[in-house]
Design a protein around this motif. Sequence first.
Motif, PDB file in Angstrom:
ATOM      1  N   ILE A   1      46.652  27.439  34.232  1.00  0.00           N
ATOM      2  CA  ILE A   1      46.173  27.589  32.864  1.00  0.00           C
ATOM      3  C   ILE A   1      44.661  27.792  32.863  1.00  0.00           C
ATOM      4  O   ILE A   1      43.975  27.466  33.835  1.00  0.00           O
ATOM      5  N   ASP A   2      44.148  28.330  31.769  1.00  0.00           N
ATOM      6  CA  ASP A   2      42.694  28.458  31.618  1.00  0.00           C
ATOM      7  C   ASP A   2      42.086  27.166  31.097  1.00  0.00           C
ATOM      8  O   ASP A   2      40.959  26.811  31.455  1.00  0.00           O
ATOM      9  N   ASP A   3      42.818  26.473  30.231  1.00  0.00           N
ATOM     10  CA  ASP A   3      42.341  25.192  29.699  1.00  0.00           C
ATOM     11  C   ASP A   3      43.544  24.418  29.164  1.00  0.00           C
ATOM     12  O   ASP A   3      44.693  24.874  29.241  1.00  0.00           O
ATOM     13  N   PHE A   4      43.286  23.237  28.630  1.00  0.00           N
ATOM     14  CA  PHE A   4      44.354  22.328  28.237  1.00  0.00           C
ATOM     15  C   PHE A   4      44.979  22.662  26.883  1.00  0.00           C
ATOM     16  O   PHE A   4      45.855  21.926  26.426  1.00  0.00           O
ATOM     17  N   THR A   5      44.557  23.765  26.256  1.00  0.00           N
ATOM     18  CA  THR A   5      45.183  24.174  24.999  1.00  0.00           C
ATOM     19  C   THR A   5      46.390  25.076  25.221  1.00  0.00           C
ATOM     20  O   THR A   5      47.083  25.417  24.257  1.00  0.00           O
ATOM     21  N   ASP A   6      46.666  25.456  26.451  1.00  0.00           N
ATOM     22  CA  ASP A   6      47.738  26.410  26.750  1.00  0.00           C
ATOM     23  C   ASP A   6      49.091  25.851  26.286  1.00  0.00           C
ATOM     24  O   ASP A   6      49.482  24.751  26.704  1.00  0.00           O
ATOM     25  N   PRO A   7      49.835  26.581  25.454  1.00  0.00           N
ATOM     26  CA  PRO A   7      51.136  26.088  24.986  1.00  0.00           C
ATOM     27  C   PRO A   7      52.122  25.814  26.127  1.00  0.00           C
ATOM     28  O   PRO A   7      52.975  24.923  26.011  1.00  0.00           O
ATOM     29  N   ARG A   8      52.003  26.555  27.228  1.00  0.00           N
ATOM     30  CA  ARG A   8      52.915  26.324  28.362  1.00  0.00           C
ATOM     31  C   ARG A   8      52.706  24.946  28.967  1.00  0.00           C
ATOM     32  O   ARG A   8      53.660  24.311  29.431  1.00  0.00           O
ATOM     33  N   LEU A   9      51.464  24.460  28.964  1.00  0.00           N
ATOM     34  CA  LEU A   9      51.209  23.113  29.453  1.00  0.00           C
ATOM     35  C   LEU A   9      51.903  22.088  28.573  1.00  0.00           C
ATOM     36  O   LEU A   9      52.559  21.163  29.073  1.00  0.00           O
ATOM     37  N   TRP A  10      51.774  22.243  27.265  1.00  0.00           N
ATOM     38  CA  TRP A  10      52.368  21.271  26.358  1.00  0.00           C
ATOM     39  C   TRP A  10      53.889  21.306  26.419  1.00  0.00           C
ATOM     40  O   TRP A  10      54.545  20.259  26.295  1.00  0.00           O
ATOM     41  N   GLN A  11      54.444  22.468  26.660  1.00  0.00           N
ATOM     42  CA  GLN A  11      55.894  22.547  26.851  1.00  0.00           C
ATOM     43  C   GLN A  11      56.307  21.765  28.094  1.00  0.00           C
ATOM     44  O   GLN A  11      57.288  21.008  28.076  1.00  0.00           O
ATOM     45  N   ALA A  12      55.541  21.937  29.181  1.00  0.00           N
ATOM     46  CA  ALA A  12      55.849  21.232  30.426  1.00  0.00           C
ATOM     47  C   ALA A  12      55.673  19.725  30.266  1.00  0.00           C
ATOM     48  O   ALA A  12      56.501  18.933  30.747  1.00  0.00           O
ATOM     49  N   LEU A  13      54.606  19.305  29.594  1.00  0.00           N
ATOM     50  CA  LEU A  13      54.367  17.882  29.381  1.00  0.00           C
ATOM     51  C   LEU A  13      55.511  17.234  28.602  1.00  0.00           C
ATOM     52  O   LEU A  13      56.037  16.186  28.995  1.00  0.00           O
ATOM     53  N   LYS A  14      55.890  17.862  27.503  1.00  0.00           N
ATOM     54  CA  LYS A  14      56.912  17.259  26.635  1.00  0.00           C
ATOM     55  C   LYS A  14      58.295  17.303  27.292  1.00  0.00           C
ATOM     56  O   LYS A  14      59.084  16.356  27.154  1.00  0.00           O
ATOM     57  N   ALA A  15      58.558  18.384  28.038  1.00  0.00           N
ATOM     58  CA  ALA A  15      59.847  18.455  28.736  1.00  0.00           C
ATOM     59  C   ALA A  15      59.951  17.385  29.815  1.00  0.00           C
ATOM     60  O   ALA A  15      60.980  16.690  29.940  1.00  0.00           O
ATOM     61  N   ARG A  16      58.888  17.220  30.600  1.00  0.00           N
ATOM     62  CA  ARG A  16      58.912  16.212  31.661  1.00  0.00           C
ATOM     63  C   ARG A  16      58.890  14.798  31.072  1.00  0.00           C
ATOM     64  O   ARG A  16      59.485  13.878  31.644  1.00  0.00           O
ATOM     65  N   ARG A  17      58.213  14.610  29.957  1.00  0.00           N
ATOM     66  CA  ARG A  17      58.203  13.306  29.310  1.00  0.00           C
ATOM     67  C   ARG A  17      59.603  12.939  28.835  1.00  0.00           C
ATOM     68  O   ARG A  17      60.006  11.762  28.852  1.00  0.00           O
ATOM     69  N   ALA A  18      60.355  13.946  28.422  1.00  0.00           N
ATOM     70  CA  ALA A  18      61.728  13.732  27.966  1.00  0.00           C
ATOM     71  C   ALA A  18      62.727  13.631  29.122  1.00  0.00           C
ATOM     72  O   ALA A  18      63.915  13.441  28.904  1.00  0.00           O
ATOM     73  N   GLY A  19      62.210  13.813  30.346  1.00  0.00           N
ATOM     74  CA  GLY A  19      63.071  13.706  31.520  1.00  0.00           C
ATOM     75  C   GLY A  19      63.850  14.953  31.829  1.00  0.00           C
ATOM     76  O   GLY A  19      64.852  14.909  32.553  1.00  0.00           O
ATOM     77  N   ARG A  20      63.357  16.099  31.322  1.00  0.00           N
ATOM     78  CA  ARG A  20      64.054  17.358  31.581  1.00  0.00           C
ATOM     79  C   ARG A  20      63.385  18.139  32.710  1.00  0.00           C
ATOM     80  O   ARG A  20      62.203  17.989  32.946  1.00  0.00           O
TER      81      ARG A  20
END
Length: 221
Positions: free
Chosen positions: A202-221
């Motif tokens: 990513i270029d920075d922490f605003t990237d939507p792909r990062l947030w998708q990965a964070l929330k998916a892994r937080r949910a155990g997916r």
Amino acid sequence: MLNALLFDLDGTLTDTDTLHLLAIQQLLMEEDGRAFSDEEFMEKCSGRANPQMCALLFPERSVAEHQGFAERKEARFRALSTRLEPIPGLLALLDWAVAEGLGRVVVTNAPRANADHMLGALGLAGTFAHVVVAEDLPRAKPDPLPYQTGLLKLGASAAEGMAFEDSVPGLTAAKAAGLFTVGLATSQPAEALLAVGADLVIDDFTDPRLWQALKARRAGR
């Protein structure tokens, strides 16, 4: 399930390569009349602990001379970096991590004095439960030991962690520790980070792909 976030410091929490380069350029010119290019910095300095850097810069010098140069270089860097800006989106990520109860640790090849200075200049002193620095360990990145130590301090397994890195040595260390690793393309092109195993760049922490990965892994997916 995601329970721990592990952050490199230089180039990951804040973009500092330009300041590190300037500090080295100034000292080499003052002390040896030696010019130093961006390319040499990326090859010999970026992401490396000071003993590794000095061995590449001055293979003919003693360990004591290496230590002296490293101390002068870091003092110059701190003088140049009285104010630092976080990478865009970092503060939102840290707020989310606090709300979710995720463990947070800095894992850096920078010396302790620099880590404390930089976190203070960013307004992040006290934000992280632990700060793991290479000088406290027998091996620095690219060895996985610093990241393994960070996981141990958080009481987390590699499967529960996500690491953030901007350099090839750092990313190599995080992957060797078994971590899902997000590369920040602040000091290296995305291709270089992907080539050494970044799971996402990513270029920075605003990237939507990062947030998708964070929330998916937080949910155990």
